[in-house]
Design a protein around this motif. Sequence first.
Motif, PDB file in Angstrom:
ATOM      1  N   GLU A  87       0.821  -1.212   0.000  1.00  0.00           N
ATOM      2  CA  GLU A  87       0.000   0.000   0.000  1.00  0.00           C
ATOM      3  C   GLU A  87       0.854   1.262   0.000  1.00  0.00           C
ATOM      4  OE1 GLU A  87       1.187  -0.856   4.067  1.00  0.00           O
ATOM      5  OE2 GLU A  87       0.268  -2.130   2.532  1.00  0.00           O
ATOM      6  N   ARG A  91       0.593   4.334  -2.683  1.00  0.00           N
ATOM      7  CA  ARG A  91       0.425   5.741  -2.320  1.00  0.00           C
ATOM      8  C   ARG A  91       1.539   6.596  -2.906  1.00  0.00           C
ATOM      9  NH1 ARG A  91      -0.466   3.885   3.881  1.00  0.00           N
ATOM     10  NH2 ARG A  91      -2.426   2.762   3.529  1.00  0.00           N
ATOM     11  N   GLU A 107      -5.277   3.110  -4.840  1.00  0.00           N
ATOM     12  CA  GLU A 107      -4.469   2.189  -4.037  1.00  0.00           C
ATOM     13  C   GLU A 107      -4.973   0.758  -4.123  1.00  0.00           C
ATOM     14  OE1 GLU A 107      -3.823   1.390   0.726  1.00  0.00           O
ATOM     15  OE2 GLU A 107      -3.895   3.476   0.052  1.00  0.00           O
TER      16      GLU A 107
END
Length: 354
Positions: A87, A91, A107
């Motif tokens: 993740e 981002r 995401e």
Amino acid sequence: MEIKIERAKTLKTKPDQNHLGFGQYFTDHMFIMDWDKDVGWHDARIVPYGPIAMDPATMVLHYAQETFEGLKAYRNPQGQILLFRPEMNARRMINSNKRICMAELPEDMFVEAVEALVKYEQDWIPTAPDTSLYIRPFMYASQPGVGVHPANSYRFIIILSPVGAYYPEGVNPVKIWVEDEYVRAVKGGTGFTKCGGNYAASIAAQVKAEQNGYTQVLWLDGVHRRYVEEVGTMNVMFLINDTVVTAALEGSVLPGVTRDSIIHILKDMGYKVEERDLSIDELMEAGRTGQLKEAWGTGTAAVISPIGELCYKGEKITIHDFKTGPLTQKLYDTLTGIQWGRLEDPYHWTKVIK
């Protein structure tokens, strides 16, 4: 997402896991998805790995609207497939794309695409010690046309590569050339993004360092040529007395996933961590007086790379007798232990692909 799959007619022979190198071999398939201004993201697919057909006027070739990421998949001792903080890469790509004025990939779609391809190609994940499957997501302006403006179409691709150590030296100290002529990035520029232009701009200094017998470059800031920023393509940290010092994230330094992870681990070990301006003069003086105890680079590819020597304006400073320091080694063992599932993950950083 609905992901279409086209299986390769002929599968490749797997390489020798004990001689993988880095980025030399690629799996049988890749993930592709397209974005158009009027449609958004569409046509997600896993297809045979192969060349990309491209119009000569495709905008990425002329104006370099391109970003990429790097992360890894691992096999833990139980045979499960692990990802490490995917993740964060998602981002960071969103932030990179904002700066380059490119379409942003949500995401959840980024992580889903990575998981889908890694799961499909799981037989390619090596199991020899210190090996992993390197994951390279990238995106580029796919619209044909000559004219400087944001493109109306983009292509997102993921390719996979079974890898060993990034540096042939492995987790052994390297010699670093302090670069005071060329610069990597400036605040207000693209230094905090993962775009190809940053890396193209770094090659001249890399060649210069190698010509002088050094493995990598220590970058100074682009305005004063005074403050330490990164080492090669990695974030860099210094143990000065009992404090770890690293450059602050102020726009010219990449927000590394490994950097962030190491800072968490250091603080939990009880170390004081300072994210601040560190002048090359202060650093060299710390080296002369013995206050510079250890130094290392951090990044996805190499994880931890110990620094054994700095050369600045002809002066050479040896760090920790050109040996891997105990803290450097402990950080490497701790982080890789979590990544490969050999140690408990108190941070919940690893993600199992089921």
